[in-house]
Every structure is written in C-alpha cells, then in structure tokens.
Design an enzyme around this catalytic site. Sequence first.
Site, mmCIF file in Angstrom:
data_model
loop_
_atom_site.group_PDB
_atom_site.id
_atom_site.type_symbol
_atom_site.label_atom_id
_atom_site.label_comp_id
_atom_site.label_asym_id
_atom_site.label_seq_id
_atom_site.Cartn_x
_atom_site.Cartn_y
_atom_site.Cartn_z
ATOM 1 N N GLY A 1 -1.983 -2.106 12.597
ATOM 2 C CA GLY A 1 -2.310 -2.276 14.014
ATOM 3 C C GLY A 1 -1.896 -1.074 14.845
ATOM 4 N N ARG B 1 3.531 -4.710 -11.254
ATOM 5 C CA ARG B 1 4.402 -5.827 -10.877
ATOM 6 C C ARG B 1 4.044 -7.138 -11.546
ATOM 7 N NH1 ARG B 1 4.885 -4.190 -4.503
ATOM 8 N NH2 ARG B 1 6.307 -2.458 -4.896
#
Lengths: 280, 673
Positions: free
Chosen positions: B15, B298
């Site tokens: 943002g 991961r």
Amino acid sequence: MISSDSGSKYFEVRVLRQDKPGGASYWERHRVAHEPDMNVISVLQRIAANPTTIDGREVTPVAWNCNCLEEVCGSCTMVINGKVRQACSALVDNLLDDKAGEIELEPMSKFPVLRDLCVDRARMFRGLEKAKAWVPVDGYYDMGPGPAQSRAAQETAYPLSQCMSCGCCLEACPQYTQIDIPRQEGESDEDYNTRRNAEYDKNFMGAQAISQAVLFNSHPTGGMLSDERIEAMKAPGGIAVCGNAQNCVAVCPKEIPLTTSIAKAGRAATAHTFKKWFDK
Amino acid sequence: MAEQRVLVIGGGLAGLSASMKLAELGVHVDLMSLTPVKRSHSVCAQGGINSVNDQTRQLGDSEYKHFDDTVYGGDFLQHQPPVKEMTDWAPKIIDLMARLGVPFNRTQEGFVDRRRFGGTLYKRTAFSGATTGQQLLYALDEQVRRWESEGRIKKYEFWDFLGPITDGNGICRGAVAQDLHTMEIRSFPADAVVVATGGCGLVYGRSTMSMACTGSAASRCFQAGVHYGNGEFIQVHPTAIPGADKLRLMSESARGEGGRVWVSKTPQDSRTAKQIPSDERYYFLEERYPAYGNLVPRDIATREIFDVCVNQNLSVEADKMCVYLDLTHISRSELDRKLGGILEIYEKFQGVDPRDVPMKIFPAVHYSMGGLWADYERTSEGGLQPGSPLNQQTNIPNLYAIGECDYHYHGANRLGANSLLSCIFTGLFVGPGLQNLLKNSPHGTAADQPASLYESARNVHQSNHDRLLNRPSGGENPYLIHQQLGDVMTKAATVVRENSKLREAIKTVQELGERSKKCSLTDTGSWTNQNVVFTKALQDMFPLAKSILIGALQRDECRGAHYKPEFSMPGVESDDPAERRRLAEAWCDRFVENNQKFLKSSVAKLDEDGNPVVGYEDVDVSIIPPRPRLYGLVGGEVIEEVWKEKYANVNHHENGAGNGSASAAGAKVAQSN
C-alpha cells in the site's frame, strides 16, 4: 499469586480506565487465571473475552492497541507496573516475580487518552514531519544503486533506524508534556490539523524526532536537507528544550543511543550557528 | 473536472509503495489503514528481499533463474508473466530501497551484503539485520510522509474498510469505511480502489501474523463479488516460537546464516541440547537434502519436521512438534551483526540466549499464497505490459488487489524473501496502470456518480452496524468462537490434510459461522468500540475459512504447501536399473496426468447463500514448462533423467500456454507487444 479452591492460580489486574477523551479516569480490578507463557496482551485478551470485574460486575472490555506482538510495531505501549514499555514483551511471570499477585496497567500519560489504554500519538508523527525524516530522492525510477556506504556507517545508522515511534522516550522525558487539542465543533479535518500541528510545533519534539534528524543527516542523500533539519532543531520546541535528564535512553526498548543523537544534534546546531555567522 | 483520487486500503509495503508511486505520478491518494501505517504487519518480516546481483550473476545466476526458482518453488501454480516481471524488476527494487535510506547490511567494501535463503543455491537475499521488513516499511513510510506534507497523500489511520462501493454496472466507485474511534461510517468516492491488506492468518487463531491480519478486508471484497484464488495454499513456516497470544516467527535467515536444524536420535531425550553429543544428533534436513540442506523450501522443511516429530516420534517435546534450531557454532559478533533482531525476540520471549543454547522451534501458519483474484496484461515476451490498467485489477473494474492479498505471485508455496519483493513490486507496478485508468476513465469518474450511490452504500453498512450493536445479550461470545475456528482450521488445514478431516471441518466451520451471527456484544457504545469491530472481522473470516477448506478438499493431490498423504507420489526405491527406469516412467506419466487435472488455480466465488463454490482456471505456464519438483526425493536422479529424455520437450499444457489469466473473470487479456 492467589490460589483458588479448584487449584488454578489467579492474579489480579488493575487497569486505569477512561471512557472517552477528557473523561474521568477510574481504576478497575480484574482477576485472571494464570496460564504458561502469558504476556500482558494475553491478559487483556482474556479480559476482553470475559469482561467481569473482580466483584462480579459486567463491564465493557478494556480497549487497547496492539498489532505485531513481537515488540517491533510500537502499538501496545503502555505503563505497566509504573514502567513504560510494550505490553507484548511484558511477560506475566516476570511481572509477578517483581510484584507478587498484581499487575497494574495505565495508559501513557504524555499523550491524550482516547479510551482506556489507547492514546493519541499523532504528535510523534508530526515530529517526524517537522524533522523532515526522509531521504529527498528525485523519484522512484531506476537510477542505479545509489551511493556506496561503509559497513561502519550502516552499523551507526541501523540502530537509529530501528525506532518504532512507540513513545517510551517521550513518556519518560521531564520536558515532554501532554498537549491536548480537542476538535472544535464543525471544524474541518484540514483546519483542525493545521491548528493542532501549529500547537505541536511550538512544543518539544522529543528524543525520537531529534534522533531521526541525526539519522537522516548522516545519510549521503538524506544529508542534503541537513540545514533544514538543523534549523528545525534550533527552532522553539527543538534541541534547546532538552534538560539532559537522560531518561529517554534508559527506557528505549530498542536501546537506541538517544542521548548520543541529542549530543550530536547539539554539536551540529552550534556548528551551524557559527557557520551562518561566518557566512554573513 | 473534479480532482480524481485513488483510495489505497492498507499501509504495509504494498500500500505504501503504491501510494508513493501514485503521488509521484501526480495522482491524489487517500491512504486508509487500521493502524498508523508505520505499525503495519510488514514490520514483522525479518530475513530479507531477493534479487539477482552482481556477485551471483558471475556465478551463473540471472533474473531468469530467480524466476525459475520462484515457479519451481511454487510448484508451477503461479501465472508466469507476473512472476517474470517481478524477478526482472528485483535488482532495481533493491537499488531503489537502498537509495531511500534502507540500511542494508554492507560488505567490507561497502556493497549491499547478501545471504542465502531457502529454495535457491545463490546468495540473493539483501537484508537489514534481521528486521528487513521493518526497515523497508520505514523507508516507504517516510516517503509517504513526505508526500503527505506536500498534500498529495491524505492518510486515514484507524479506519476500518467495510467494503467496496459498486454501481449498477458492477463497477467500483469507492469504499465505505468506519472510524475506529468516533465509529462514524463514511463513504469515500474514488476513481479506483486498491486493496493492499495482507494475509488472513487470524483465520487460524494464532499464527505469525499481526492482529490486523484478519483477512476481513479481502473477505469484504470477496463478499462484494471479487473472486478468491488459491485460498487453500497457506504457508506453514517451519520455525516459530509459540506464545499464548501469537506464534512468533524465527526467520529463515537463521538458517541462511548457517543455523542447523536437528533432534536427538533418542525420543524425548531428557538431556539438555548442549549435553547431546554430535553423533547422537539427527540433522535430518542436511541428511535428507544434501544439496539444499537446511535451506529447502518452507513447505518441505515443515513437512520434514512433521515427519520427524509425528511419524518418528523424535520431537524434543512430547505432544508438540518441536525441533532444535542451532546457531551456537557461530560467533556472537557475527550473530549480533546479522541476526540481532530475531535473537533478541527469542531472548525476550523465551528468556534464553540463543547464542548459547539451541532454540526450540515449532511450525506455525505464516503466509497466504492465495488471495483476491487479479488480472494482468501479458506482453509477447512473456512479461507484463507496463502501464496497463489490467495489471492487478480484480474482476470488478476499478478495484485492484496488490501485495499478500492478491493471489498469483507465489503459487503453491512462497520462497523466503520473495514476499517483500512481491509487495513492493506490485505496489510500484500498479501505479502507471492506475494513472492510465484515471486518464482515460473508460468507466467514467467517481465525480459523475449520483450522491445517492454513496449514501445508500453507507446506509447498508450503518444498519449492519446498528443491528450488531442491538443484538440481545446472552448470545455467543465472539472471542471464544474465534478460538474454536482457529483450532478447527489449524487441525484440518495446515501441514497434512485428509479429506475426512476436511469434510468434518467444513461442517464445524459452517456451524461456527452460523453461531457467529448470533454474537452478543459486551460493548454497545459508540466510542472506540473494539468489540464490534472484532465481531465484524470474525464474521468475515468465515467465507475465507470455508474457501480454504473447500479448495483443500477438492484438490486431491500434493502441491507445494498443500499436502495430502493419500495422494502423495513416493519416489523410486528399486536398485534394479531396468525397474528403476520403468518406475520413473510410471512416475512421470502420473505426474503429467495429475498436472492435467490439477495444475490449475482454484477460484472461489460465493453463491447466493454466501457459500463458496470453488472452480478452476488454467495457469499460464508458457515460459517455463512445469517439471517434477524433486528436492531430495528418493530416486529423484532417475526421474529427472527420464523426464529430460522423454517428457521435457513435449507440451503437456496446451490449455495454459499463451493465455493470460482471463478465464476466471472473463476479462480480455490482450496479446500485446
């Protein structure tokens, strides 16, 4: 800690509450069951899930701000057992070791209370604006890697850059006092902000903004606004207000060398005055 | 003509970078956030940000290899053009962030230092101690403050986005939001709305995410008609520290700097870690994955921890998945310089110094690969068309999604240190597209809309709010329902997924969702009412939770973070060469067959009753053909050999090749130059 008949252990939490800005504050007592690995955030979460006082009265949940819960966002700053700090890293077992059976929570006192433990810290961000705490780049197009920096410079800058605007340094500062500027009836956002910022600007900017000014003055490009930042620090509400109590550095959760920054800013301000005087 | 404005929701990396870029382009921005933007969840990112760099380049690395690692690590589930564009931009983004004052660690000569992260063999990751996200966020926050002081950006902090405003033609015209202190509900007209509101970890109760990461903003867009893609892909980070309130991340950079993961070969060894001699330790990642060692992607590290703890019963602590992460062989000064921030977190919350004692760590929900469906315009070279208003636009015109809350940069599994990159990249890249959108205003402007549109949208949210405040007392407790939702989701839809448990969970979540509508508030006031704000966010978790579960149930395969043992494809175990080849061919056949069925993004839409219906769209794999993901698989060599000989040059994915991502929304994606 209090043991109940059922074998679970409880402790007491005293919260200084306030329903709205400018309202009266009052103490409220809660009883919370002890769990492993609790911090003050989880205490407030338990209170929110079952907001009943110690004498069985149903109340509204205590309002507080938090976000990251790992002491890196600065949101949950409050006064816990008399000390300003983040609620997330305040571990219940440690607090109870220091003061058996009870935890005391208060909002920060240098900022206007919005509700309960929530305070309005907009003044801190105004301080950053006043200090022009940014690098004045030409723009966001690709201009290559920018200036090389020594490891030593990075290692000086990084600790200052960890400031999360939590406000602990200001809470502890004797020269930083609360300013509350209530909005006037029918006042527009713009008018209110202008009036409020003017009032903020007259008063002490505090260690956090001074330290950020020092940080950006030390950056190769940031330093291009050095004179403007020094002018801001020499203006009323600037560096001269500091009374050298050194409380700021003692309470900073990130152990930022705030007093070193203040000393640097002071020297820069003096040098700047001489330079201007000679340049006349 | 009235001044045009873009409303950006969310003040994290995505943002903020969108806001500052728009401001630079002369566009006026309203920036809205639940919290002062400097306190956004991006501060929690620790390890770093990836790009090819001068050093890795000379070792054979390139933008293309970064792209390849990203799609291979993501198990080929992401549309490739956006990923290619992102990895092409990566070196420029790191240069820009350094110029903005991010104190990246430096080499002795003054260059940006790099470390290695999971899923790659190159040292691509630039870092700022172990608080890289914080440092990147602050640099962007400072630039936004600069524009704010010039009046180009106006911030609305402590505002809760309640939903987009769409007109009769389904075009977004702004948003409704609520002030978290005064509780005022207001309409914000906007010529475009950009949602940059991050992940939805709180759907799982406790996760590594911040308290703002409820997913409510994404859910409110979803409920307004935006499609939700790849919801079932939730990353469980292998290394976190449990707490009563949240699970705190222990960055992958600990392994990037040489940290070793191990357990004692004796189940629940009563000795302390330091007392266990090295020949009695099982360094399971290093033994099972000789090439990548502790830096496998991961999803794989997490599954191995699950295997070692649950299947082999070697967990350090009984009843929990717990392994050691050991840094004690590295000098204190180096640890302090490169990992100080995360070691302090461990020390503060666990009361033990990880420089002296191996850390005890646990897997935890960490990242949402899925999110709001967003479009792009592809170039003939396979990248994105700069300045196209289609880039990052959802299926609702004028409504955009960027950062973690969009769905298509990380596929089935995100590589470490790629998230900061995707957030900043999408934020910067969406700017020129929005500028063109405003310039051409193909759908008209916000100023042309009738006031009644904004008034009635506001009224809908106001009456929802009032209804909630006026619910009779004695109903459900939102905090307890949240806890129960978290437990169900964590049990059914994290590391290992089983259809029977998913079906059960869908039923339970449906019931919890119904109960959440009957919540009673303990605070019915009209000032800083956090109780009502939380209850709304809780109710909005259910559409996402259901999409995650239904997506997981329907996906009968293993891909990245989504693992169903029932559909796993074991490697080749035989020693006989002919048998090995035969098995490898069978493996490859099954792989191709599975991809034809499941190499598709899931796309959830809500039916009339508000229940998600999950469909599928083809993935644009036109640049790098999908290939088996073979990290450490038994017999991986022979599978790879057979694959290269017989399969690699055959196009198995005609449907996906050359298309944009338009199928789900029916939008047109131009094959422009």
